[in-house]
Write an enzyme that holds these catalytic residues in place. Sequence first.
Site, PDB file in Angstrom:
ATOM      1  N   CYS A 179       0.834  -1.200   0.000  1.00 28.36           N
ATOM      2  CA  CYS A 179       0.000   0.000   0.000  1.00 28.36           C
ATOM      3  C   CYS A 179       0.875   1.259   0.000  1.00 28.36           C
ATOM      4  O   CYS A 179       1.470   1.569  -1.019  1.00 28.36           O
ATOM      5  CB  CYS A 179      -0.993  -0.061   1.149  1.00 28.36           C
ATOM      6  SG  CYS A 179      -2.498   0.851   0.760  1.00 28.36           S
ATOM      7  N   HIS A 228      -3.722  -5.200   0.276  1.00 28.63           N
ATOM      8  CA  HIS A 228      -3.155  -5.721   1.532  1.00 28.63           C
ATOM      9  C   HIS A 228      -3.154  -7.245   1.523  1.00 28.63           C
ATOM     10  O   HIS A 228      -4.096  -7.861   2.030  1.00 28.63           O
ATOM     11  CB  HIS A 228      -3.960  -5.211   2.728  1.00 28.63           C
ATOM     12  CG  HIS A 228      -3.796  -3.755   2.968  1.00 28.63           C
ATOM     13  ND1 HIS A 228      -2.829  -3.245   3.794  1.00 28.63           N
ATOM     14  CD2 HIS A 228      -4.448  -2.689   2.460  1.00 28.63           C
ATOM     15  CE1 HIS A 228      -2.898  -1.923   3.807  1.00 28.63           C
ATOM     16  NE2 HIS A 228      -3.881  -1.563   2.995  1.00 28.63           N
ATOM     17  N   GLU A 270      -1.550  -9.187   3.320  1.00 27.36           N
ATOM     18  CA  GLU A 270      -1.446  -9.736   4.682  1.00 27.36           C
ATOM     19  C   GLU A 270      -2.807 -10.072   5.281  1.00 27.36           C
ATOM     20  O   GLU A 270      -2.904 -10.871   6.206  1.00 27.36           O
ATOM     21  CB  GLU A 270      -0.667  -8.767   5.590  1.00 27.36           C
ATOM     22  CG  GLU A 270      -1.403  -7.500   6.034  1.00 27.36           C
ATOM     23  CD  GLU A 270      -1.357  -6.347   5.019  1.00 27.36           C
ATOM     24  OE1 GLU A 270      -1.094  -6.619   3.833  1.00 27.36           O
ATOM     25  OE2 GLU A 270      -1.608  -5.193   5.411  1.00 27.36           O
TER      26      GLU A 270
HETATM   27  N1  GLN Z   1      -2.105   6.478   2.842  1.00 27.38           N
HETATM   28  C1  GLN Z   1      -2.190   5.756   1.626  1.00 27.38           C
HETATM   29  C2  GLN Z   1      -3.545   5.902   0.956  1.00 27.38           C
HETATM   30  O1  GLN Z   1      -4.488   6.278   1.590  1.00 27.38           O
HETATM   31  C3  GLN Z   1      -1.876   4.300   1.851  1.00 27.38           C
HETATM   32  C4  GLN Z   1      -2.837   3.623   2.733  1.00 27.38           C
HETATM   33  C5  GLN Z   1      -2.331   2.330   3.292  1.00 27.38           C
HETATM   34  O2  GLN Z   1      -1.115   2.098   3.325  1.00 27.38           O
HETATM   35  N2  GLN Z   1      -3.224   1.489   3.771  1.00 27.38           N
HETATM   36  O3  GLN Z   1      -3.669   5.634  -0.210  1.00 27.38           O
END
Ligand code: GLN
Length: 539
Positions: free
Chosen positions: A382, A508, A510
């Site tokens: 992310c 994600h 994970e």
């Molecule tokens: N802050 C980033 C976004 O909102 C990444 C979010 C995250 O790592 N879950 O896109």
Amino acid sequence: MTKYIFVTGGVTSSLGKGIISASLAKLLQSRGFKVTIQKFDPYINIDPGTLNPYEHGECYVTDDGAETDLDLGHYERFLNTPTSQANNVTTGRIYQTVIKKERAGDYLGKTVQVIPHITDEIKRRVRLLEDQADYDLIITELGGTVGDIESLPYLEALRQIRQEFGKNNTLVIHLTLIPYLAAAGELKTKPTQHSVKELLMTGIQPDILVCRTEYQLTKEVRNKLALFCNVEKNSVIEALDAKTIYDVPMYMLKENLDEIVLKKLKLPKGNTPELSAWKEFLGRLKNPTAEVKIGLIGKYNELADAYKSIYESFIHAGSANECKVQVVPIHSEELEGPEILEKMKSLDGILVAPGFGERGIKGKIKAISYARKNDIPFFGICLGMQCAVVEIFKNVLKLPGCSSAEINPKAKNLVIDLMPDQLKVTEKGGTMRLGSYKCKLTKGSKAAKAYGKVDINERHRHRYEFNNKYLKRLEKTGMVATGINPETNLVEIVEIPEHPFFVGVQFHPELKSTVENPHPLFIAFVKAAMKYKAKNEKA
Ligand code: GLN
């Protein structure tokens, strides 16, 4: 008819109600029962999505896009089945429903009160999972500790459910702590007696005590607990501190927790527990033939729970590779200085964690640069992926003023930008791009090789994305997009084909790794780290 098991907690928080609930569910599942778990959280936030990870650990996201408590992650990792919004309820959500109904006039003429309106809504939510599938058993974990003011409506709802459904259909397990007093050389039962008394004051007699302890419970301690807490002797269950949470189902099996539960609920024993995959996992976990060190670059490292699912995914992927994965937490802000080499030298792989906001970004980008240039396996999740994109545009293409809109919205080249549908969003709660989306992988890419297929689904939680205006220029950097959302064209995965393992994912992974289904990208990343280490040792 579905039967209900409630798990309450006594004496202190953090005793592991989630793990005990998940372990019991695992054992019941292994006997052929259809079982699910839900968590009721007594706080007033609608969901944990707006909580700082320091407050509450990781926010776990389900397929249907619910932002939930991290215990749901344990439920999925243990049971290998997905959860949903219905598996996590907060006081905020309960009140929100009741207040909405009040405004709609559903209670016209009546005073709206904790009893019966709030308790009725809790009871309705307890039973909501029945609509999803034909569950034989539903385990409900009540968050908090008995005696908390905010838990009272839940306990009252539980008392009513017991009264309405009867003892054969409901069961209460009380998880408690048996502290060891070193000076006296004794295990102490008094805190548990008090906590059961507290529970009794709400009209609830627990059926089973699960006792967290550092030392084995003696027969005397078991008898004393049974006598004073009014439970059967065989219903005092020892829950010894375990080396890994994945041992706990085995400990509970040894204590016959599953059989006792089934007997009390007048259910047949089912099959002999089928736990071969679980045991194989444990066997590999405990007998590794290799070891790697992975740096986890994040900014919430003070609290390991903030990256819970990442740590667990490494345990799953480590076992799959028969490799002990030592995760070294590294604070990204510490990497901002010149001593980066010191921190990185001993690592066999670098994972840059998800996150929000500007703090710590510089260090993350430096770590990525280091991994890219030194052929160290890199996995960005992310925000980690977004930083990898910024890094390569900045340092390889030398694109001036390139950044992410989250870090510098005024930058000239926003290679990571707000998703268009986020432009009108003003509220913070539940408004990110959340839940499961499709992704198509490029044949032959590292990702496709790891998954062994090209059509995948992964979970998301973000507002920013790769800016497709820069897609053509991306290829000039040596990085390619190898995973695209087939409906929106959103870039989901980037890779550097020339690098031994350099993969960034917008989603994600994970959140989908389980004991029986370790995540393919984590498996591939650990494999790459093992290769890197072996090569280094030879050199
Ligand atoms: N802050 C980033 C976004 O909102 C990444 C979010 C995250 O790592 N879950 O896109």
